[in-house]
Motif scaffolding. Structure first.
Motif, PDB file in Angstrom:
ATOM      1  N   LEU A  95      10.126  -6.420  -9.747  1.00 26.96           N
ATOM      2  CA  LEU A  95       9.219  -6.417  -8.602  1.00 26.96           C
ATOM      3  C   LEU A  95       8.267  -7.610  -8.643  1.00 26.96           C
ATOM      4  O   LEU A  95       7.966  -8.204  -7.597  1.00 26.96           O
ATOM      5  N   LEU A 174      17.505  -1.290  -4.520  1.00 28.96           N
ATOM      6  CA  LEU A 174      16.176  -0.830  -4.105  1.00 28.96           C
ATOM      7  C   LEU A 174      15.144  -1.952  -4.050  1.00 28.96           C
ATOM      8  O   LEU A 174      14.345  -2.011  -3.106  1.00 28.96           O
ATOM      9  N   PRO A 175      15.113  -2.873  -5.021  1.00 31.61           N
ATOM     10  CA  PRO A 175      14.119  -3.964  -4.934  1.00 31.61           C
ATOM     11  C   PRO A 175      14.267  -4.835  -3.696  1.00 31.61           C
ATOM     12  O   PRO A 175      13.301  -5.490  -3.289  1.00 31.61           O
ATOM     13  N   PHE A 178      12.020  -3.385  -1.065  1.00 29.64           N
ATOM     14  CA  PHE A 178      10.635  -3.706  -1.434  1.00 29.64           C
ATOM     15  C   PHE A 178      10.346  -5.183  -1.189  1.00 29.64           C
ATOM     16  O   PHE A 178       9.297  -5.547  -0.640  1.00 29.64           O
ATOM     17  N   PRO A 234       2.370   0.943  -4.459  1.00 28.82           N
ATOM     18  CA  PRO A 234       3.788   0.674  -4.188  1.00 28.82           C
ATOM     19  C   PRO A 234       4.615   0.288  -5.402  1.00 28.82           C
ATOM     20  O   PRO A 234       5.776   0.681  -5.512  1.00 28.82           O
ATOM     21  N   ALA A 238       8.017   2.417  -6.945  1.00 29.45           N
ATOM     22  CA  ALA A 238       9.282   1.698  -7.094  1.00 29.45           C
ATOM     23  C   ALA A 238       9.733   1.692  -8.554  1.00 29.45           C
ATOM     24  O   ALA A 238      10.928   1.858  -8.846  1.00 29.45           O
ATOM     25  N   ALA A 241      11.116   5.117  -9.400  1.00 30.86           N
ATOM     26  CA  ALA A 241      12.443   5.302  -8.813  1.00 30.86           C
ATOM     27  C   ALA A 241      13.508   4.602  -9.646  1.00 30.86           C
ATOM     28  O   ALA A 241      14.568   5.182  -9.951  1.00 30.86           O
ATOM     29  N   VAL A 255      11.899   7.274  -4.491  1.00 32.99           N
ATOM     30  CA  VAL A 255      12.673   6.416  -3.586  1.00 32.99           C
ATOM     31  C   VAL A 255      12.132   6.524  -2.168  1.00 32.99           C
ATOM     32  O   VAL A 255      11.960   5.507  -1.471  1.00 32.99           O
ATOM     33  N   THR A 258       8.950   4.650  -1.967  1.00 31.98           N
ATOM     34  CA  THR A 258       9.194   3.200  -1.958  1.00 31.98           C
ATOM     35  C   THR A 258       9.606   2.737  -0.570  1.00 31.98           C
ATOM     36  O   THR A 258       9.129   1.710  -0.069  1.00 31.98           O
ATOM     37  N   SER A 262       7.729   0.130   1.883  1.00 29.58           N
ATOM     38  CA  SER A 262       8.459  -1.053   2.348  1.00 29.58           C
ATOM     39  C   SER A 262       8.510  -1.116   3.861  1.00 29.58           C
ATOM     40  O   SER A 262       8.159  -2.141   4.477  1.00 29.58           O
TER      41      SER A 262
END
Length: 283
Positions: A95, A174-175, A178, A234, A238, A241, A255, A258, A262
């Motif tokens: 992140l 997932l990143p 974000f 945030p 994340a 998750a 999740v 997050t 986002s």
């Protein structure tokens, strides 16, 4: 009717024949948006690959930070929490790389604004939204590359995917959500005002988030009055998750949180980003 001469005579005497522009796309079509956005994304990725500062911010700095955290604090955090610290550090550094890479990208965007490059793009027969959409596509690719590099370095330090391939894919993807939300925010700040000290403001915020989250140390290690803030910020949701997708633990709730952060950043900053980008390009 007079025939159109598609040849040109350069200074070296050779003749260059240019193809007839018979494959032009309607400027406002969906196909034009997709095609032109990919061209813009490719341009940005090539520029970033050739720019040492962007490569350092996006790849080298996060990798070195991960190694530093592992060497200096890894064993102490593992002994205090009973869990390998690498499962919190790897998501945290992913992140961090996404955020600091967006800052470097925003600095480059301001350079394009100052040099007039955005204005020159605005005069081309291209889809008006392709510049901003292409930038978000490039940001997504950059975050994906950063994630892969950091996970690779983390695997050398003991990081493993213990929850199967589906969870591993989810942790890699997932990143990106974000990172796009953060990139929209930084783009809005970069284009709204040229006098805004963008790097200083965003870097301070990123540094605070980096040291006050559940990936650096567990939430329980913070003062009781600060724990609700740490748990809800945030980066913490994340990290939790991604920790759940690799080591094990709750996944669905962090999740969803997050995604809420986002998409919330996108909802709040998308219109200012569009308006600021349009103003910077059209003037």
């Amino acid at each position: 009717m007079t025939a159109v001469d598609n040849s040109a005579q350069p200074s070296n005497g050779r003749t260059l024949n240019f193809p007839v522009p018979d494959a032009a796309l309607p400027e406002g079509s969906t196909q034009a948006l997709w095609t032109h956005s990919l061209i813009q994304a490719k341009r940005l990725l090539i520029n970033w690959a050739r720019d040492p500062s962007t490569a350092i911010q996006a790849l080298l700095y996060p990798a070195l930070t991960l190694i530093m955290f592992r060497v200096v604090l890894g064993n102490s955090i593992s002994a205090a929490t009973g869990q390998p610290s690498i499962y919190g550090t790897v998501p945290l550094i992913i992140l961090v790389g996404a955020m600091f890479g967006s800052i470097a990208s925003a600095v480059g965007l301001r350079g394009e604004m100052t040099s007039g490059l955005l204005s020159r793009f605005w005069t081309l027969p291209a889809h008006r939204a392709s510049g901003l959409v292409g930038r978000m596509i490039a940001e997504a690719v950059r975050v994906l590359l950063t994630t892969i590099v950091i996970i690779g370095v983390g695997c050398l330090a003991g990081f493993r995917f213990n929850q199967g391939p589906v969870a591993a894919i989810g942790m890699v993807l997932l990143p990106i959500a974000f990172g796009i939300g953060f990139a929209v925010m930084v783009t809005a700040l970069a284009t709204v005002s040229e006098n805004l000290p963008l790097v200083e403001i965003v870097s301070i915020g990123c540094t605070l988030l980096m040291f006050f989250n559940s990936g650096f140390v567990p939430t329980m290690a913070y003062p009781v009055w600060l724990q609700p803030v740490i748990a809800a910020q945030p980066m913490s949701v994340a990290v939790e998750a991604m920790r759940g997708m690799s080591l094990g633990g709750p996944v669905l709730e962090p999740v969803l949180k997050t995604f809420a952060w986002s998409f919330g950043m996108i909802a709040v900053f998308l219109y200012p980003a569009i308006r600021g980008y349009r103003r910077a390009a059209s003037r």
